[in-house]
Design a protein around this motif. Structure first.
Motif, PDB file in Angstrom:
ATOM      1  N   ASN A 139       9.702  -4.678   4.562  1.00 40.54           N
ATOM      2  CA  ASN A 139      10.596  -3.520   4.652  1.00 40.54           C
ATOM      3  C   ASN A 139      11.422  -3.362   3.388  1.00 40.54           C
ATOM      4  O   ASN A 139      11.652  -2.247   2.908  1.00 40.54           O
ATOM      5  CB  ASN A 139      11.526  -3.667   5.860  1.00 40.54           C
ATOM      6  N   GLY A 140      11.892  -4.496   2.834  1.00 37.35           N
ATOM      7  CA  GLY A 140      12.682  -4.433   1.603  1.00 37.35           C
ATOM      8  C   GLY A 140      11.879  -3.910   0.436  1.00 37.35           C
ATOM      9  O   GLY A 140      12.341  -3.053  -0.326  1.00 37.35           O
ATOM     10  N   TRP A 141      10.650  -4.407   0.298  1.00 41.59           N
ATOM     11  CA  TRP A 141       9.805  -3.925  -0.792  1.00 41.59           C
ATOM     12  C   TRP A 141       9.462  -2.448  -0.613  1.00 41.59           C
ATOM     13  O   TRP A 141       9.472  -1.673  -1.572  1.00 41.59           O
ATOM     14  CB  TRP A 141       8.520  -4.755  -0.859  1.00 41.59           C
ATOM     15  N   CYS A 142       9.144  -2.050   0.610  1.00 37.52           N
ATOM     16  CA  CYS A 142       8.801  -0.645   0.853  1.00 37.52           C
ATOM     17  C   CYS A 142       9.984   0.265   0.574  1.00 37.52           C
ATOM     18  O   CYS A 142       9.826   1.364   0.023  1.00 37.52           O
ATOM     19  CB  CYS A 142       8.318  -0.466   2.294  1.00 37.52           C
ATOM     20  N   SER A 143      11.195  -0.168   0.956  1.00 41.60           N
ATOM     21  CA  SER A 143      12.382   0.663   0.707  1.00 41.60           C
ATOM     22  C   SER A 143      12.651   0.824  -0.781  1.00 41.60           C
ATOM     23  O   SER A 143      13.268   1.801  -1.209  1.00 41.60           O
ATOM     24  CB  SER A 143      13.609   0.046   1.389  1.00 41.60           C
ATOM     25  N   ALA A 144      12.177  -0.143  -1.581  1.00 44.66           N
ATOM     26  CA  ALA A 144      12.344  -0.054  -3.038  1.00 44.66           C
ATOM     27  C   ALA A 144      11.131   0.592  -3.699  1.00 44.66           C
ATOM     28  O   ALA A 144      11.051   0.638  -4.938  1.00 44.66           O
ATOM     29  CB  ALA A 144      12.576  -1.446  -3.612  1.00 44.66           C
ATOM     30  N   GLY A 145      10.189   1.086  -2.893  1.00 36.84           N
ATOM     31  CA  GLY A 145       9.006   1.736  -3.439  1.00 36.84           C
ATOM     32  C   GLY A 145       7.986   0.768  -4.008  1.00 36.84           C
ATOM     33  O   GLY A 145       7.135   1.167  -4.818  1.00 36.84           O
ATOM     34  N   LYS A 146       8.058  -0.496  -3.622  1.00 41.18           N
ATOM     35  CA  LYS A 146       7.153  -1.523  -4.154  1.00 41.18           C
ATOM     36  C   LYS A 146       6.080  -1.872  -3.116  1.00 41.18           C
ATOM     37  O   LYS A 146       6.010  -2.999  -2.638  1.00 41.18           O
ATOM     38  CB  LYS A 146       7.952  -2.772  -4.543  1.00 41.18           C
ATOM     39  N   MET A 147       5.252  -0.909  -2.795  1.00 42.79           N
ATOM     40  CA  MET A 147       4.240  -1.132  -1.776  1.00 42.79           C
ATOM     41  C   MET A 147       3.162  -2.097  -2.269  1.00 42.79           C
ATOM     42  O   MET A 147       2.633  -2.913  -1.498  1.00 42.79           O
ATOM     43  CB  MET A 147       3.616   0.197  -1.360  1.00 42.79           C
ATOM     44  N   ARG A 148       2.826  -2.033  -3.550  1.00 42.60           N
ATOM     45  CA  ARG A 148       1.806  -2.936  -4.094  1.00 42.60           C
ATOM     46  C   ARG A 148       2.244  -4.386  -3.961  1.00 42.60           C
ATOM     47  O   ARG A 148       1.460  -5.256  -3.572  1.00 42.60           O
ATOM     48  CB  ARG A 148       1.536  -2.585  -5.562  1.00 42.60           C
ATOM     49  N   GLU A 149       3.529  -4.652  -4.257  1.00 48.09           N
ATOM     50  CA  GLU A 149       4.047  -6.018  -4.125  1.00 48.09           C
ATOM     51  C   GLU A 149       3.997  -6.488  -2.671  1.00 48.09           C
ATOM     52  O   GLU A 149       3.687  -7.653  -2.391  1.00 48.09           O
ATOM     53  CB  GLU A 149       5.480  -6.098  -4.652  1.00 48.09           C
ATOM     54  N   ALA A 150       4.294  -5.573  -1.753  1.00 43.71           N
ATOM     55  CA  ALA A 150       4.253  -5.930  -0.332  1.00 43.71           C
ATOM     56  C   ALA A 150       2.833  -6.299   0.082  1.00 43.71           C
ATOM     57  O   ALA A 150       2.622  -7.288   0.802  1.00 43.71           O
ATOM     58  CB  ALA A 150       4.770  -4.766   0.513  1.00 43.71           C
ATOM     59  N   GLN A 151       1.844  -5.526  -0.365  1.00 45.24           N
ATOM     60  CA  GLN A 151       0.457  -5.821  -0.030  1.00 45.24           C
ATOM     61  C   GLN A 151       0.010  -7.155  -0.627  1.00 45.24           C
ATOM     62  O   GLN A 151      -0.655  -7.958   0.030  1.00 45.24           O
ATOM     63  CB  GLN A 151      -0.450  -4.695  -0.532  1.00 45.24           C
ATOM     64  N   GLU A 152       0.398  -7.396  -1.884  1.00 45.38           N
ATOM     65  CA  GLU A 152       0.023  -8.655  -2.539  1.00 45.38           C
ATOM     66  C   GLU A 152       0.654  -9.848  -1.832  1.00 45.38           C
ATOM     67  O   GLU A 152       0.028 -10.917  -1.705  1.00 45.38           O
ATOM     68  CB  GLU A 152       0.441  -8.619  -4.006  1.00 45.38           C
ATOM     69  N   PHE A 153       1.899  -9.685  -1.377  1.00 47.05           N
ATOM     70  CA  PHE A 153       2.574 -10.772  -0.657  1.00 47.05           C
ATOM     71  C   PHE A 153       1.838 -11.111   0.629  1.00 47.05           C
ATOM     72  O   PHE A 153       1.593 -12.288   0.935  1.00 47.05           O
ATOM     73  CB  PHE A 153       4.017 -10.354  -0.359  1.00 47.05           C
ATOM     74  N   LEU A 154       1.449 -10.090   1.393  1.00 51.20           N
ATOM     75  CA  LEU A 154       0.745 -10.326   2.649  1.00 51.20           C
ATOM     76  C   LEU A 154      -0.607 -10.986   2.402  1.00 51.20           C
ATOM     77  O   LEU A 154      -1.023 -11.881   3.146  1.00 51.20           O
ATOM     78  CB  LEU A 154       0.562  -9.001   3.397  1.00 51.20           C
ATOM     79  N   GLU A 155      -1.301 -10.553   1.336  1.00 48.48           N
ATOM     80  CA  GLU A 155      -2.601 -11.151   1.020  1.00 48.48           C
ATOM     81  C   GLU A 155      -2.446 -12.612   0.614  1.00 48.48           C
ATOM     82  O   GLU A 155      -3.242 -13.473   1.008  1.00 48.48           O
ATOM     83  CB  GLU A 155      -3.269 -10.350  -0.093  1.00 48.48           C
ATOM     84  N   GLU A 156      -1.417 -12.907  -0.192  1.00 48.62           N
ATOM     85  CA  GLU A 156      -1.196 -14.288  -0.626  1.00 48.62           C
ATOM     86  C   GLU A 156      -0.853 -15.188   0.550  1.00 48.62           C
ATOM     87  O   GLU A 156      -1.357 -16.321   0.663  1.00 48.62           O
ATOM     88  CB  GLU A 156      -0.087 -14.340  -1.675  1.00 48.62           C
ATOM     89  N   MET A 157       0.015 -14.719   1.451  1.00 47.90           N
ATOM     90  CA  MET A 157       0.384 -15.513   2.623  1.00 47.90           C
ATOM     91  C   MET A 157      -0.839 -15.765   3.494  1.00 47.90           C
ATOM     92  O   MET A 157      -0.990 -16.842   4.083  1.00 47.90           O
ATOM     93  CB  MET A 157       1.469 -14.801   3.426  1.00 47.90           C
ATOM     94  N   SER A 158      -1.728 -14.788   3.578  1.00 46.14           N
ATOM     95  CA  SER A 158      -2.941 -14.957   4.371  1.00 46.14           C
ATOM     96  C   SER A 158      -3.839 -16.015   3.739  1.00 46.14           C
ATOM     97  O   SER A 158      -4.439 -16.840   4.441  1.00 46.14           O
ATOM     98  CB  SER A 158      -3.674 -13.618   4.481  1.00 46.14           C
ATOM     99  N   ARG A 159      -3.944 -16.013   2.407  1.00 46.96           N
ATOM    100  CA  ARG A 159      -4.769 -17.009   1.717  1.00 46.96           C
ATOM    101  C   ARG A 159      -4.237 -18.424   1.938  1.00 46.96           C
ATOM    102  O   ARG A 159      -4.996 -19.382   1.992  1.00 46.96           O
ATOM    103  CB  ARG A 159      -4.822 -16.711   0.218  1.00 46.96           C
ATOM    104  N   LYS A 160      -2.910 -18.547   2.066  1.00 47.90           N
ATOM    105  CA  LYS A 160      -2.301 -19.853   2.266  1.00 47.90           C
ATOM    106  C   LYS A 160      -2.342 -20.302   3.728  1.00 47.90           C
ATOM    107  O   LYS A 160      -1.881 -21.387   4.062  1.00 47.90           O
ATOM    108  CB  LYS A 160      -0.848 -19.826   1.789  1.00 47.90           C
ATOM    109  N   GLY A 161      -2.873 -19.439   4.587  1.00 50.36           N
ATOM    110  CA  GLY A 161      -2.993 -19.816   5.992  1.00 50.36           C
ATOM    111  C   GLY A 161      -1.814 -19.428   6.855  1.00 50.36           C
ATOM    112  O   GLY A 161      -1.761 -19.785   8.035  1.00 50.36           O
ATOM    113  N   PHE A 162      -0.849 -18.672   6.303  1.00 45.58           N
ATOM    114  CA  PHE A 162       0.322 -18.234   7.076  1.00 45.58           C
ATOM    115  C   PHE A 162       0.170 -16.756   7.419  1.00 45.58           C
ATOM    116  O   PHE A 162       0.834 -15.890   6.862  1.00 45.58           O
ATOM    117  CB  PHE A 162       1.604 -18.472   6.276  1.00 45.58           C
ATOM    118  N   ASN A 163      -0.751 -16.476   8.332  1.00 46.74           N
ATOM    119  CA  ASN A 163      -0.959 -15.092   8.743  1.00 46.74           C
ATOM    120  C   ASN A 163       0.186 -14.618   9.622  1.00 46.74           C
ATOM    121  O   ASN A 163       0.640 -15.362  10.498  1.00 46.74           O
ATOM    122  CB  ASN A 163      -2.273 -14.956   9.513  1.00 46.74           C
ATOM    123  N   PRO A 164       0.673 -13.393   9.433  1.00 44.07           N
ATOM    124  CA  PRO A 164       1.752 -12.884  10.293  1.00 44.07           C
ATOM    125  C   PRO A 164       1.269 -12.683  11.717  1.00 44.07           C
ATOM    126  O   PRO A 164       0.067 -12.510  11.960  1.00 44.07           O
ATOM    127  CB  PRO A 164       2.113 -11.541   9.637  1.00 44.07           C
TER     128      PRO A 164
END
Length: 470
Positions: A236-261
């Protein structure tokens, strides 16, 4: 539907209502003994009181007004002579009622402690006071209360620490939030997921996303497992700042590390875009999902549908609902409420009916706020007979009508000149022990008189007298 005269015969046998307008009595006469209030939180309704509930809560209301408005509140409270009813429950209720008055609440709490030796404050009152002081930004006073708790060996719960850290963040006081987070061991409080989420929220409030991302890495390194809120706050913080790409990259990285939301990343992105006010981007992401054959989470869809309906794009909402249902979405009662209301407001009654029947087939029993929009749509189109028939059907298949629904029915009948039917609904309300509004009585009786039904109008007036005890 009963005939008019059969209904009017019930006027004289209706249950009589009495007004609970007891005059505020002297506090001395209602104060119970100390023993009666020794266990203040047992049986929330009575609390061992010999005092009638109305008098007890009138006392709390009166004390709260004094705390909020009286400059010399201690002197005024001493004159009330309420020592024998000052206990943990009363103090807590007054503090909760004065949640926007920090210093005044602190003065009342000190008055209760110093003037009443029998009162021994519990963790509940201390924490309620801490929340009030944090909410009103009285930090110095808040820390005085914390020291009092520490001196009495009263622990501070992680939920209260989280509350304070969040309010530090809302005020932009990130240094104080970090200091509290790092000093938790001094208060015997562990750094739980809830506390990490509060610190993450504070960092996102000041747009320190680098620090927030570092905090999540530390959280994982310490062995604390992120939850849905952890992901939502940062996305939500990244999206509110218009940083959607960073939000997507964060979710992908967390998934690679095994911490799926706990929910899918796309749903978190949609929620984040909606929270940030990027409705068109959220709609575009949902369209892309449905074209690829993916179904959004039901909570995400509800948030999107509600936001879309507020902009008046009813057709988009209904079409999207039909698309996601075909793909396998299982709507809940909130989904049906949003979509049925939208369809009825747009005048698409047939579709509203279909969606309502779909909810019944899915095992949902219609409640008043679910079928009220369809009733209102019938009335607006002048289809009174259809509305009356549908209402009779809902009384059998759905939850019993409530007072707001009957009030709406009476109002719409009067607007359409159907005063006899409106009088029937007034009688029906009283049979169900639902007290009609005075305005409803006035509108119906005036309408009956204007259309020449004076006998019926007189009986409605007698009904009003009987139910109100005038």
């Amino acid at each position: 539907m009963f005939s008019t005269f059969a209904r009017i015969r019930t006027l004289y046998s209706s249950t009589t209502f009495t007004n609970n307008t007891s005059i505020f009595r002297c506090i001395k006469t209602i104060a119970p003994s100390i023993d009666q209030c020794s266990n203040p939180f047992s049986g929330k309704g009575s609390c061992g009181r010999s005092v009638p509930n109305d008098d007890y809560f009138a006392t709390i209301h009166h004390v709260s007004n004094i705390v909020r408005r009286d400059i010399y509140l201690e002197r005024t409270l001493n004159k009330m002579h309420i020592s024998r009813i000052v206990n943990s429950e009363l103090v807590y209720r007054v503090l909760r009622s004065c949640c926007q008055h920090g210093i005044e609440s602190f003065r009342f709490f000190n008055w209760a402690r110093t003037q009443h030796p029998q009162y021994d404050p519990t963790t509940v009152e201390f924490e309620e006071l801490l929340k009030t002081l944090a909410r009103t930004a009285h930090w110095e006073t808040m820390w005085k209360v914390v020291q009092q708790m520490k001196a009495q060996n009263i622990p501070i719960s992680p939920s209260i620490v989280s509350f304070i850290i969040e309010h530090y963040g809302k005020r932009g006081l990130i240094d104080q939030a970090v200091e509290l987070f790092n000093r938790l061991k001094n208060f015997g409080c562990s750094q739980t997921t809830e506390v990490y989420n509060a610190m993450l929220f504070a960092l996102c409030e000041v747009k320190n996303f680098q620090g927030a991302y570092a905090l999540i890495r530390r959280m994982i390194r310490k062995g604390t497992v992120p939850d849905k809120l952890t992901y939502s706050i940062l996305v939500n913080g990244w999206c509110s700042a218009g940083k959607m790409r960073e939000a997507q990259e964060f979710l992908e990285e967390m998934s690679r590390k095994g911490f799926n939301p706990p929910v899918r990343g796309r749903d978190l992105l949609i929620d984040g875009l909606l929270s940030a006010g990027y409705l068109e981007s959220a709609k575009g992401l949902v369209r892309k999902m449905t074209k690829e054959g993916f179904v959004p989470d039901v909570g995400t869809f509800n948030s999107l549908a509600e936001a879309v309906c507020k902009t008046g794009e009813i057709d988009f909402c209904i079409d999207l609902f039909n698309d996601v249902c075909r793909l396998g979405l299982c709507p809940d009662t909130e989904t049906y409420k949003i979509v049925i209301t939208a369809a009825a407001k747009a005048g698409r009654i047939d579709e509203a009916f279909q969606i309502l029947h779909r909810s019944i087939e899915a095992g949902h029993r219609p409640f008043p706020s679910l079928y009220a929009p369809i009733l209102k749509a019938f009335f607006r189109r002048g289809q009174f007979d259809d509305a009356f028939s549908f209402f009779s059907d809902m009384k059998v298949k759905g939850h019993p009508p409530n007072r707001p629904l009957y009030t709406m029915l009476i109002k719409m009948c009067c607007r359409g000149g159907r005063f006899v039917e409106a009088s029937n609904y007034l009688v029906e309300m009283t049979e169900l022990n639902l007290l009609p509004m005075s305005r409803s009585f006035d509108t119906v009786t005036d309408g009956l008189k204007n259309c020449g039904k004076h006998d019926l109008a007189k009986r409605i007036e007698q009904l009003e007298i009987s139910v109100k005890g005038i």
